[in-house]
Motif scaffolding. Sequence first.
Motif, PDB file in Angstrom:
ATOM      1  N   VAL A 172       0.851  -1.191   0.000  1.00 49.18           N
ATOM      2  CA  VAL A 172       0.000   0.000   0.000  1.00 49.18           C
ATOM      3  C   VAL A 172       0.887   1.241   0.000  1.00 49.18           C
ATOM      4  CG1 VAL A 172      -1.792   1.252   1.262  1.00 49.18           C
ATOM      5  CG2 VAL A 172      -1.803  -1.241   1.230  1.00 49.18           C
ATOM      6  N   PRO A 173       0.630   2.206  -0.881  1.00 54.22           N
ATOM      7  CA  PRO A 173       1.447   3.433  -0.899  1.00 54.22           C
ATOM      8  C   PRO A 173       1.481   4.108   0.464  1.00 54.22           C
ATOM      9  CG  PRO A 173       0.048   3.337  -2.835  1.00 54.22           C
ATOM     10  CD  PRO A 173      -0.371   2.201  -1.957  1.00 54.22           C
ATOM     11  N   THR A 174       2.606   4.733   0.767  1.00 46.35           N
ATOM     12  CA  THR A 174       2.819   5.311   2.091  1.00 46.35           C
ATOM     13  C   THR A 174       1.817   6.399   2.419  1.00 46.35           C
ATOM     14  OG1 THR A 174       5.169   4.911   1.711  1.00 46.35           O
ATOM     15  CG2 THR A 174       4.598   6.296   3.585  1.00 46.35           C
ATOM     16  N   HIS A 175       1.427   7.183   1.415  1.00 49.72           N
ATOM     17  CA  HIS A 175       0.542   8.312   1.684  1.00 49.72           C
ATOM     18  C   HIS A 175      -0.921   7.894   1.803  1.00 49.72           C
ATOM     19  CE1 HIS A 175       1.203   7.953  -2.703  1.00 49.72           C
ATOM     20  NE2 HIS A 175      -0.107   8.067  -2.735  1.00 49.72           N
ATOM     21  N   ASN A 176      -1.259   6.619   1.560  1.00 51.15           N
ATOM     22  CA  ASN A 176      -2.640   6.167   1.706  1.00 51.15           C
ATOM     23  C   ASN A 176      -2.985   5.971   3.173  1.00 51.15           C
ATOM     24  OD1 ASN A 176      -2.546   5.997  -1.081  1.00 51.15           O
ATOM     25  ND2 ASN A 176      -3.714   4.103  -1.155  1.00 51.15           N
ATOM     26  N   VAL A 177      -4.236   6.246   3.516  1.00 46.42           N
ATOM     27  CA  VAL A 177      -4.745   5.837   4.819  1.00 46.42           C
ATOM     28  C   VAL A 177      -5.003   4.341   4.756  1.00 46.42           C
ATOM     29  CG1 VAL A 177      -6.618   6.075   6.481  1.00 46.42           C
ATOM     30  CG2 VAL A 177      -5.799   8.077   5.254  1.00 46.42           C
ATOM     31  N   LEU A 178      -4.410   3.596   5.660  1.00 47.06           N
ATOM     32  CA  LEU A 178      -4.544   2.140   5.658  1.00 47.06           C
ATOM     33  C   LEU A 178      -5.347   1.684   6.864  1.00 47.06           C
ATOM     34  CD1 LEU A 178      -3.863  -0.714   4.628  1.00 47.06           C
ATOM     35  CD2 LEU A 178      -1.780  -0.607   6.002  1.00 47.06           C
ATOM     36  N   ILE A 179      -6.357   0.903   6.619  1.00 42.60           N
ATOM     37  CA  ILE A 179      -7.186   0.344   7.684  1.00 42.60           C
ATOM     38  C   ILE A 179      -7.206  -1.162   7.510  1.00 42.60           C
ATOM     39  CG2 ILE A 179      -9.499   0.250   8.685  1.00 42.60           C
ATOM     40  CD1 ILE A 179      -9.915   3.091   7.626  1.00 42.60           C
ATOM     41  N   ILE A 180      -6.752  -1.878   8.530  1.00 41.51           N
ATOM     42  CA  ILE A 180      -6.797  -3.341   8.526  1.00 41.51           C
ATOM     43  C   ILE A 180      -7.822  -3.761   9.572  1.00 41.51           C
ATOM     44  CG2 ILE A 180      -5.509  -5.472   8.842  1.00 41.51           C
ATOM     45  CD1 ILE A 180      -2.991  -4.014   8.116  1.00 41.51           C
ATOM     46  N   ALA A 181      -8.830  -4.471   9.142  1.00 43.65           N
ATOM     47  CA  ALA A 181      -9.899  -4.891  10.046  1.00 43.65           C
ATOM     48  C   ALA A 181     -10.197  -6.352   9.794  1.00 43.65           C
ATOM     49  CB  ALA A 181     -11.153  -4.043   9.832  1.00 43.65           C
ATOM     50  N   GLY A 182     -10.324  -7.127  10.842  1.00 42.08           N
ATOM     51  CA  GLY A 182     -10.600  -8.538  10.633  1.00 42.08           C
ATOM     52  C   GLY A 182     -10.674  -9.319  11.921  1.00 42.08           C
ATOM     53  N   ASP A 183     -10.753 -10.614  11.767  1.00 47.40           N
ATOM     54  CA  ASP A 183     -10.777 -11.551  12.881  1.00 47.40           C
ATOM     55  C   ASP A 183      -9.425 -12.264  12.888  1.00 47.40           C
ATOM     56  OD1 ASP A 183     -11.188 -13.503  14.756  1.00 47.40           O
ATOM     57  OD2 ASP A 183     -13.162 -14.086  14.038  1.00 47.40           O
ATOM     58  N   PHE A 184      -8.586 -11.913  13.869  1.00 49.21           N
ATOM     59  CA  PHE A 184      -7.244 -12.474  13.942  1.00 49.21           C
ATOM     60  C   PHE A 184      -7.170 -13.747  14.777  1.00 49.21           C
ATOM     61  CE2 PHE A 184      -6.368  -8.340  12.352  1.00 49.21           C
ATOM     62  CZ  PHE A 184      -5.177  -8.439  11.661  1.00 49.21           C
ATOM     63  N   ASN A 185      -8.271 -14.138  15.412  1.00 48.57           N
ATOM     64  CA  ASN A 185      -8.298 -15.358  16.229  1.00 48.57           C
ATOM     65  C   ASN A 185      -7.106 -15.403  17.176  1.00 48.57           C
ATOM     66  OD1 ASN A 185     -10.691 -16.768  15.424  1.00 48.57           O
ATOM     67  ND2 ASN A 185      -9.723 -17.154  13.446  1.00 48.57           N
ATOM     68  N   ALA A 186      -6.805 -14.266  17.798  1.00 47.53           N
ATOM     69  CA  ALA A 186      -5.618 -14.160  18.644  1.00 47.53           C
ATOM     70  C   ALA A 186      -6.001 -13.680  20.038  1.00 47.53           C
ATOM     71  CB  ALA A 186      -4.603 -13.203  18.018  1.00 47.53           C
ATOM     72  N   ARG A 187      -5.149 -14.021  20.985  1.00 47.34           N
ATOM     73  CA  ARG A 187      -5.292 -13.554  22.357  1.00 47.34           C
ATOM     74  C   ARG A 187      -4.023 -12.816  22.767  1.00 47.34           C
ATOM     75  NH1 ARG A 187      -8.109 -18.501  25.854  1.00 47.34           N
ATOM     76  NH2 ARG A 187     -10.045 -18.613  24.616  1.00 47.34           N
ATOM     77  N   ILE A 188      -4.218 -11.606  23.293  1.00 42.03           N
ATOM     78  CA  ILE A 188      -3.108 -10.804  23.792  1.00 42.03           C
ATOM     79  C   ILE A 188      -3.204 -10.776  25.320  1.00 42.03           C
ATOM     80  CG2 ILE A 188      -1.943  -8.579  23.705  1.00 42.03           C
ATOM     81  CD1 ILE A 188      -2.016 -10.094  21.056  1.00 42.03           C
ATOM     82  N   GLY A 189      -2.119 -11.196  26.012  1.00 49.99           N
ATOM     83  CA  GLY A 189      -2.124 -11.267  27.468  1.00 49.99           C
ATOM     84  C   GLY A 189      -1.655  -9.985  28.127  1.00 49.99           C
ATOM     85  N   LEU A 190      -1.768  -9.955  29.451  1.00 49.67           N
ATOM     86  CA  LEU A 190      -1.403  -8.777  30.233  1.00 49.67           C
ATOM     87  C   LEU A 190       0.089  -8.498  30.191  1.00 49.67           C
ATOM     88  CD1 LEU A 190      -3.733  -9.332  33.333  1.00 49.67           C
ATOM     89  CD2 LEU A 190      -4.022  -7.669  31.493  1.00 49.67           C
ATOM     90  N   ASP A 191       0.904  -9.504  29.907  1.00 51.92           N
ATOM     91  CA  ASP A 191       2.347  -9.274  29.824  1.00 51.92           C
ATOM     92  C   ASP A 191       2.724  -8.453  28.596  1.00 51.92           C
ATOM     93  OD1 ASP A 191       2.646 -10.739  32.118  1.00 51.92           O
ATOM     94  OD2 ASP A 191       3.090 -12.627  31.071  1.00 51.92           O
ATOM     95  N   ASP A 192       1.871  -8.468  27.574  1.00 49.85           N
ATOM     96  CA  ASP A 192       2.167  -7.755  26.330  1.00 49.85           C
ATOM     97  C   ASP A 192       1.316  -6.515  26.133  1.00 49.85           C
ATOM     98  OD1 ASP A 192       4.114  -9.673  25.255  1.00 49.85           O
ATOM     99  OD2 ASP A 192       2.389 -11.029  25.163  1.00 49.85           O
ATOM    100  N   ALA A 193       0.317  -6.305  26.944  1.00 48.40           N
ATOM    101  CA  ALA A 193      -0.548  -5.137  26.796  1.00 48.40           C
ATOM    102  C   ALA A 193      -1.091  -4.736  28.158  1.00 48.40           C
ATOM    103  CB  ALA A 193      -1.693  -5.421  25.838  1.00 48.40           C
ATOM    104  N   LYS A 194      -1.296  -3.448  28.351  1.00 47.28           N
ATOM    105  CA  LYS A 194      -1.758  -2.949  29.642  1.00 47.28           C
ATOM    106  C   LYS A 194      -3.211  -3.303  29.890  1.00 47.28           C
ATOM    107  CE  LYS A 194      -2.027   1.266  32.412  1.00 47.28           C
ATOM    108  NZ  LYS A 194      -1.755   2.732  32.448  1.00 47.28           N
ATOM    109  N   PHE A 195      -4.056  -3.107  28.875  1.00 38.52           N
ATOM    110  CA  PHE A 195      -5.485  -3.395  29.016  1.00 38.52           C
ATOM    111  C   PHE A 195      -5.832  -4.545  28.074  1.00 38.52           C
ATOM    112  CE2 PHE A 195      -4.941   1.186  29.791  1.00 38.52           C
ATOM    113  CZ  PHE A 195      -5.351   1.237  31.121  1.00 38.52           C
ATOM    114  N   ALA A 196      -5.703  -5.748  28.556  1.00 39.63           N
ATOM    115  CA  ALA A 196      -5.974  -6.938  27.753  1.00 39.63           C
ATOM    116  C   ALA A 196      -7.123  -7.718  28.367  1.00 39.63           C
ATOM    117  CB  ALA A 196      -4.729  -7.808  27.649  1.00 39.63           C
TER     118      ALA A 196
END
Length: 519
Positions: A188-212
């Motif tokens: 995607v060109p650098t000057h474009n606004v990029l939006i990635i939206a989807g279902d990542f089937n992922a879990r982020i824990g408290l060790d990697d994020a403050k509000f998980a």
Amino acid sequence: MAKTKSTRVKAPANLPAGEALHINCGSHDVGTSNPTGRVATDGGISRGAQFLKCKKPINIATMNTRTLKNPHKQLELCALAKKYRIEVLAIQYSELQFEDLPEGFQLITASAYRNKIGASIGGVGILLSSSAKIAMLSVRFITSRILQVTLGGNPKTTIITTYSPTNVSGEEDVEEHYKQLNAATKSVPTHNVLIIAGDFNARIGLDDAKFAYHQNTNRNGDFLLEFAQENNLIITNTTFQKKKSKLWTSLVTANIRLSLRANNKSPSKRVKYDWAKLATDPELQDRYTLEIKNRYSVLSDDNCADQTQKYNYLIQANKEAAEKVMPKLPKKQRKALCFDSRVEQARQHLTEVNKRHVKENTKDTHLEFEQSKDELDQAYERANREFIENKLKEYEEANLNHRHKLAWGIINCVSGRKKVRSGRLKDDNKEERLKKWHDHFKNLLGNPPQVTMENEDIPTIFHELPIRTDAFDMEEYQKAKMAIKEGKSYGEDGIPPEVIKRCNIDIIILDFCNAIKYY
């Protein structure tokens, strides 16, 4: 931040220079806006929060819809988007192709595929509102799990919807998915606004994020973190505290200020006039005849010998006369089944039952929730049955009045049959298409005749035929005029057959016929 049943992420107004805004759609839904780290096309222009200065805020959302095979679910999706004023909705687990839906919505999908045991794998799509649809510049199918759409604006907006393999899938499949997603992001060109939206089937824990939401990060979470770090993205839902009731949602919405512009290639809508009324109304015929004659006499010049220019004057006179005299056909806006009063009442009841079930979470509330879903399906069936019955009555009336075009239109509407795009050859270049057309007409017309005797005399069957070669007279013109069939489509000149047959412009048309004959 608007209060709705979905989680809305309001764009911060104090982003530091060079920092990107990224929209994460939960542990299962992630979106990003204008990330850095992509292929630079303009010498590394600094991008801060400048795109936030756009005047029009729009809602962009993501949702795992499970499946959309049921037409009722497609209509419910449109009702949901209209209720929350969603312009772009990224969906996951879709099994459909291009679909035009009610209220001007359009669904663009990359269909799922079947594995060895027949289960559907992947499948993503993007639902565009009418305003977002006219701004669409391109659609890029990457895989059955990744779809990219670019919308026109200042700057342009690129939306990527993705559906990651589950955490129990093979690690090779997950690696390949993120490899393709990473390549799509960097393209995607650098000057474009990029939006990635989807279902990542992922879990982020408290060790990697403050509000998980979860305590620990799983394998898919590690892939997601690595992908975000490589592309300088932020998992936004883990950067602020949410209400307890909003920690787990199926629909996540972000309110972003974007400037979408209509695609210049969009064809202009042609005004539709009620030409059938011209065929039955003598007073309208006289008014139209007078208007087109007066306008043509003003535009044309007796000294003008160019017949093409004179005919262009007639086309312009007809256009202006139609704008001034002809009544326009009323727009036929069919009320979608999802906005039927019975369906809306059943949907409202289902929403109330769902709230109570989320709050109490008992067997009784679960049973009531399932019954409410059945009632919604039944409401759709009743509304659809009534719609078909009304269409059948219209068909019978059209058939009795010999309005066969209208009758066939009703049949196509009820059966869902659409126009098939024909005459388009799928090839990579112009030379291959020309060769295919050449082969097509060669097979169609056949080979040249085999002549055994070149000097063979062919006997004359008719020596003299009663064919006039002088100028056309009014009698011949009137015979041809009476044979004109009304209700047919007009050509590029925009002059319908009703005008030639019902309006007294015989001298003008006859002059053209004779001028072309001796041109």
